[in-house]
Design a protein around this motif. Structure first.
Motif, PDB file in Angstrom:
ATOM      1  N   LYS A   3       0.851  -1.267   0.015  1.00 37.21           N
ATOM      2  CA  LYS A   3      -0.088   0.055  -0.141  1.00 37.21           C
ATOM      3  C   LYS A   3       0.772   1.300  -0.057  1.00 37.21           C
ATOM      4  N   GLU A   7       0.604   4.064  -2.983  1.00 38.20           N
ATOM      5  CA  GLU A   7       0.341   5.488  -2.770  1.00 38.20           C
ATOM      6  C   GLU A   7       1.422   6.385  -2.953  1.00 38.20           C
ATOM      7  N   GLU A  10       1.077   6.858  -6.901  1.00 34.07           N
ATOM      8  CA  GLU A  10      -0.034   7.499  -7.230  1.00 34.07           C
ATOM      9  C   GLU A  10      -0.011   8.945  -6.453  1.00 34.07           C
ATOM     10  N   LYS A  12      -1.503   9.718  -3.629  1.00 32.01           N
ATOM     11  CA  LYS A  12      -2.467  10.137  -3.102  1.00 32.01           C
ATOM     12  C   LYS A  12      -2.630   8.903  -1.751  1.00 32.01           C
ATOM     13  N   THR A  13      -3.369   9.201  -0.649  1.00 30.91           N
ATOM     14  CA  THR A  13      -3.685   7.998   0.238  1.00 30.91           C
ATOM     15  C   THR A  13      -5.128   7.754   0.139  1.00 30.91           C
ATOM     16  N   TYR A  14      -5.116   6.271   0.323  1.00 31.06           N
ATOM     17  CA  TYR A  14      -6.532   5.642   0.373  1.00 31.06           C
ATOM     18  C   TYR A  14      -6.871   5.381   1.618  1.00 31.06           C
ATOM     19  N   PHE A  17      -8.457  -0.078   1.340  1.00 30.50           N
ATOM     20  CA  PHE A  17      -7.498  -0.588   0.462  1.00 30.50           C
ATOM     21  C   PHE A  17      -7.454  -2.164   0.640  1.00 30.50           C
ATOM     22  N   GLN A  37      -9.773  -2.860  -3.773  1.00 31.02           N
ATOM     23  CA  GLN A  37     -10.942  -1.744  -3.691  1.00 31.02           C
ATOM     24  C   GLN A  37     -10.127  -0.600  -2.898  1.00 31.02           C
ATOM     25  N   VAL A  38     -10.378   0.883  -3.664  1.00 24.85           N
ATOM     26  CA  VAL A  38      -9.557   1.751  -3.046  1.00 24.85           C
ATOM     27  C   VAL A  38     -10.792   2.732  -2.494  1.00 24.85           C
ATOM     28  N   CYS A  39     -12.007   2.616  -2.913  1.00 24.14           N
ATOM     29  CA  CYS A  39     -13.280   3.453  -2.585  1.00 24.14           C
ATOM     30  C   CYS A  39     -14.487   2.715  -2.801  1.00 24.14           C
ATOM     31  N   ASP A  42     -14.494   2.180  -6.662  1.00 27.00           N
ATOM     32  CA  ASP A  42     -13.102   2.286  -7.759  1.00 27.00           C
ATOM     33  C   ASP A  42     -12.281   1.190  -7.191  1.00 27.00           C
ATOM     34  N   THR A  66      -5.116   1.652 -13.067  1.00 26.94           N
ATOM     35  CA  THR A  66      -6.294   2.162 -12.028  1.00 26.94           C
ATOM     36  C   THR A  66      -7.482   2.528 -13.040  1.00 26.94           C
TER      37      THR A  66
END
Length: 77
Positions: A3, A7, A10, A12-14, A17, A37-39, A42, A66
């Protein structure tokens, strides 16, 4: 374990995860193809390489895709 690598790439932070499904490919180590799964709706596909145990290296993120959905097939990339 990958992870933070994802991150970082990308930038970004999720909050979510969660690995949904995975496939393996045996090479000089193991390639893991993982749907994550990141959201809510998505997903990303990750290719993670884990070297042979005697090499004492952790898993590394090789590549990712992505913009995937839950129904996208997990294939070699």
């Amino acid at each position: 374990q990958v992870k933070p690598q994802f991150e970082s790439k990308e930038n970004k932070t999720y909050a979510i995860f969660k690995a949904i499904v995975y496939k393996t490919q045996v090479v000089a180590g193991i390639n893991y193809f993982i749907k994550v799964q990141v959201c809510d709706d998505d997903y990303v596909h990750l290719r993670v390489f884990e070297s042979l145990p005697h090499e004492n290296q952790g898993p590394s993120l090789v590549s990712f895709q992505t913009g995937k959905t839950r129904d996208d097939p997990l294939t070699y990339f």
